[in-house]
Enzyme design. Sequence first.
Site, PDB file in Angstrom:
ATOM      1  N   CYS A   1      19.749  39.412 -33.733  1.00 13.20           N
ATOM      2  CA  CYS A   1      18.532  39.295 -34.203  1.00 13.20           C
ATOM      3  C   CYS A   1      19.478  38.091 -35.340  1.00 13.20           C
ATOM      4  CB  CYS A   1      18.381  40.665 -34.986  1.00 13.20           C
ATOM      5  SG  CYS A   1      18.821  42.409 -34.717  1.00 13.20           S
TER       6      CYS A   1
ATOM      7  N   ARG B   1      20.157  34.004 -30.706  1.00 16.20           N
ATOM      8  CA  ARG B   1      20.331  35.732 -30.905  1.00 16.20           C
ATOM      9  C   ARG B   1      20.030  36.607 -30.711  1.00 16.20           C
ATOM     10  NH1 ARG B   1      22.723  33.495 -36.328  1.00 16.20           N
ATOM     11  NH2 ARG B   1      23.082  35.805 -36.557  1.00 16.20           N
TER      12      ARG B   1
ATOM     13  N   TRP C   1      17.520  41.820 -31.080  1.00 15.02           N
ATOM     14  CA  TRP C   1      18.134  42.762 -30.368  1.00 15.02           C
ATOM     15  C   TRP C   1      18.398  43.867 -30.596  1.00 15.02           C
ATOM     16  CZ3 TRP C   1      22.651  44.928 -29.666  1.00 15.02           C
ATOM     17  CH2 TRP C   1      23.627  44.442 -28.231  1.00 15.02           C
TER      18      TRP C   1
ATOM     19  N   ASN D   1      18.541  41.951 -40.060  1.00 17.26           N
ATOM     20  CA  ASN D   1      20.008  42.442 -38.872  1.00 17.26           C
ATOM     21  C   ASN D   1      21.018  42.783 -39.302  1.00 17.26           C
ATOM     22  OD1 ASN D   1      21.653  40.541 -37.264  1.00 17.26           O
ATOM     23  ND2 ASN D   1      21.115  39.254 -38.094  1.00 17.26           N
ATOM     24  N   GLY D   2      21.619  43.115 -38.441  1.00 15.00           N
ATOM     25  CA  GLY D   2      22.591  44.321 -38.456  1.00 15.00           C
ATOM     26  C   GLY D   2      22.247  45.602 -38.354  1.00 15.00           C
TER      27      GLY D   2
ATOM     28  N   GLU E   1      37.609  33.156 -16.907  1.00 15.55           N
ATOM     29  CA  GLU E   1      36.260  33.366 -17.517  1.00 15.55           C
ATOM     30  C   GLU E   1      34.826  32.913 -16.260  1.00 15.55           C
ATOM     31  OE1 GLU E   1      34.557  32.521 -20.266  1.00 15.55           O
ATOM     32  OE2 GLU E   1      33.487  30.590 -20.150  1.00 15.55           O
TER      33      GLU E   1
ATOM     34  N   LYS F   1      31.191  33.926 -16.346  1.00 18.09           N
ATOM     35  CA  LYS F   1      30.262  33.212 -16.785  1.00 18.09           C
ATOM     36  C   LYS F   1      29.009  33.790 -15.207  1.00 18.09           C
ATOM     37  CE  LYS F   1      30.327  31.775 -18.927  1.00 18.09           C
ATOM     38  NZ  LYS F   1      30.975  31.565 -20.219  1.00 18.09           N
TER      39      LYS F   1
ATOM     40  N   GLU G   1      27.162  36.941 -15.948  1.00 18.40           N
ATOM     41  CA  GLU G   1      26.714  37.416 -17.417  1.00 18.40           C
ATOM     42  C   GLU G   1      25.288  36.235 -17.075  1.00 18.40           C
ATOM     43  OE1 GLU G   1      27.415  35.608 -21.156  1.00 18.40           O
ATOM     44  OE2 GLU G   1      28.509  33.901 -20.443  1.00 18.40           O
TER      45      GLU G   1
ATOM     46  N   HIS H   1      46.828  45.130  -3.850  1.00 17.30           N
ATOM     47  CA  HIS H   1      47.706  46.057  -5.058  1.00 17.30           C
ATOM     48  C   HIS H   1      46.632  47.879  -5.246  1.00 17.30           C
ATOM     49  CE1 HIS H   1      51.384  45.179  -5.379  1.00 17.30           C
ATOM     50  NE2 HIS H   1      50.740  43.559  -5.869  1.00 17.30           N
TER      51      HIS H   1
ATOM     52  N   LYS I   1      23.528  35.890 -28.879  1.00 15.75           N
ATOM     53  CA  LYS I   1      24.436  34.489 -28.264  1.00 15.75           C
ATOM     54  C   LYS I   1      25.519  34.663 -29.062  1.00 15.75           C
ATOM     55  CE  LYS I   1      25.973  30.249 -28.022  1.00 15.75           C
ATOM     56  NZ  LYS I   1      26.399  29.901 -26.691  1.00 15.75           N
TER      57      LYS I   1
HETATM   58  O1  M6R Z   1      30.816  34.003 -30.877  1.00 15.12           O
HETATM   59  P1  M6R Z   1      31.777  34.401 -30.321  1.00 15.12           P
HETATM   60  O2  M6R Z   1      33.195  33.360 -29.381  1.00 15.12           O
HETATM   61  O3  M6R Z   1      32.493  35.071 -31.111  1.00 15.12           O
HETATM   62  O4  M6R Z   1      31.145  34.977 -28.857  1.00 15.12           O
HETATM   63  C1  M6R Z   1      32.345  35.528 -28.434  1.00 15.12           C
HETATM   64  C2  M6R Z   1      31.489  36.496 -27.164  1.00 15.12           C
HETATM   65  O5  M6R Z   1      30.404  37.491 -27.499  1.00 15.12           O
HETATM   66  C3  M6R Z   1      30.978  35.057 -26.793  1.00 15.12           C
HETATM   67  O6  M6R Z   1      31.914  34.489 -25.592  1.00 15.12           O
HETATM   68  C4  M6R Z   1      30.350  36.026 -24.403  1.00 15.12           C
HETATM   69  O7  M6R Z   1      31.301  36.403 -23.743  1.00 15.12           O
HETATM   70  C5  M6R Z   1      29.515  34.647 -23.711  1.00 15.12           C
HETATM   71  N1  M6R Z   1      28.239  34.849 -24.152  1.00 15.12           N
HETATM   72  C6  M6R Z   1      30.430  33.980 -22.733  1.00 15.12           C
HETATM   73  O8  M6R Z   1      29.461  33.330 -22.039  1.00 15.12           O
END
Ligand code: M6R
Length: 599
Positions: free
Chosen positions: A2, A27, A75, A101-102, A476, A480, A483, A499, A594
């Site tokens: 948020c 956010r 969010w 926010n929270g 990773e 990517k 997501e 396995h 984010k």
């Molecule tokens: O801000 P941060 O690096 O702590 O965030 C951690 C994860 O939320 C962040 O890396 C998330 O997995 C990304 N969307 C990946 O692209």
Amino acid sequence: MCGIVGYLGDNKASDIILSGLEKLEYRGYDSCGICLYNQSDQSFVTYKDKGRVEHLVHDFDYDINNHLAIGHTRWATHGKPNQTNSHPHFSLSKRFSIVHNGVIENYKELVSKFIPNTIFISETDTEVIANLIELFTETLSVDEAIRKTLSLIEGSYALLIIDTLSPNIIYAAKNKSPLLIGIRKEGITLASDLMALIGHADTYYPIEDKTFTKVEKIGNKYISEMFDIIGKPVQFVPLEMNMVLEEIGKGGYSHYMLKEICEQPSVIRKIMSKYLIEDQFTISPKITQMISAAKRIYIIAAGTSMHAGFVGKYYFENIANIPTEVFIASEFAYNMPLLVDNPLFIFISQSGETADLRTCLVNVKQLNYPTLTITNVATSTLAREADQFIEIYAGPEIAVASTKAYVGQVAILSILAYVVSSKKSFDLKLELSKVAIAMEAIIDKREYIHRLVQEKITKKSCFYIGRGLDYYTCLEAALKLKEISYIQTEGFAAGELKHGTIALIEDGIPVVAIISQKIINKNTRSNIREVLSRGANVLVISLNNVSDVTDEIVLVDVHEILSPLLTVIPTQLIAFYSALDLNKDIDKPRNLAKSVTVE
Ligand code: M6R
């Protein structure tokens, strides 16, 4: 999660709020709203709805003389994203309007104890705050009612509060969730991120936890004062605004993600320029002493940052000889392992605001262990609260999918391990420079990767396989791709496939294999043959010195240990082009935000 923005000043508040919300949309972006004071007829107007800030900007009438407003982009945590649950929320009589926010953890208890008969309009926890303040103003001043409410609520919050009876004041409070106050002679802007303050503040300060700030117009002046929970003034030192608008634009690219992928060579160079003094990597002695004194390093992170942490483990163990473990923050927070003596805790976070990490940091600090944060945001909570912090210098990362912050984190981890190592078996400066050049070579060939995506990556599912450092890149790469394209993707240790998971391999399933290290080349290649013979559509990414003529993506050789910085680039491009061809919202993928400021 948020984003919130508030403004009180000489300028048109709705313009500042709407442009601020657009900058903060990363956010959270499932609904949004604004409440503003119409100076002409002295009434408060609220617009809110499900959907993006764009809808808020275009579909409502702001032809109103307004100088005070609060806004929110959401969010969802409590209740679906719809108009009713969008912020701002009101107290029952509509006297108080709030954006939040929270998450308020004890809202149910507070309702049954203080306001059991109140009828709530929305499903959110925020409305409880507005109603508590209203209840307490029956016997207390507004300041006291807010302080009393803050003393009762448990959880995380950044709040902006308007009392409709005092249209010259905005109240702000925070605990755990970030909230900044931007100051300029002609007005005061409040926001959850520095980005929304660009162009509206000369200096700013972060509100501290469990304090509240009153922003007020007195005569012709705009004043902001911070108070603790008992009403005692809290001193603050304003910081210079040093972020400029160009840093947060798309710079001619179609998407932030593509821009950020292409910026990665300059991120490596920027990090080198920041940490090289007279040709030597130089880190604050407090940090190097902390690392050298550690018997074991515990790296705590989430998502992409955790994947950088895995590479960091490899670096600390193989370059600096320090045993290292990596933990998922949300797991570590409530399941702390048995620790060794003299540990060091390293928190890796792009945003520096991830709530799961903050819980871990608080727990570890209570045990008096040394803490170090690696972050891209120097003003963030995790940077401020750890004993030491080190900055990534990747520049603002706007796309939800993290790319340049990841390579920044890995580069910083390589530097940290390198500076504390007693025997330097390679020249890190030279090798990082080679990485930046090799990154450029692959970024220049991105259209070729786009064509490979069209040939190889189907919508159904995908596997990334690799061993050692390549396995971490696979994790990773898979995150990517899933997501932003929503293609179900798994990153697997290549040897582990047989396995169980190999049962999923059938005709046409895409398998991307990564090979950057000599020691695993032969074995990963056998695993490739295993999936090929079961019909997989294989795409191989390799470094030149371990490549095969049939490999589709061959990268310029870099030092093996730094290969994760390079092999990740084609995987980011694979994710980007897959999502592009599927017409997905690349920079703002569904259900994500984010900055994950709720646990
Ligand atoms: O801000 P941060 O690096 O702590 O965030 C951690 C994860 O939320 C962040 O890396 C998330 O997995 C990304 N969307 C990946 O692209």
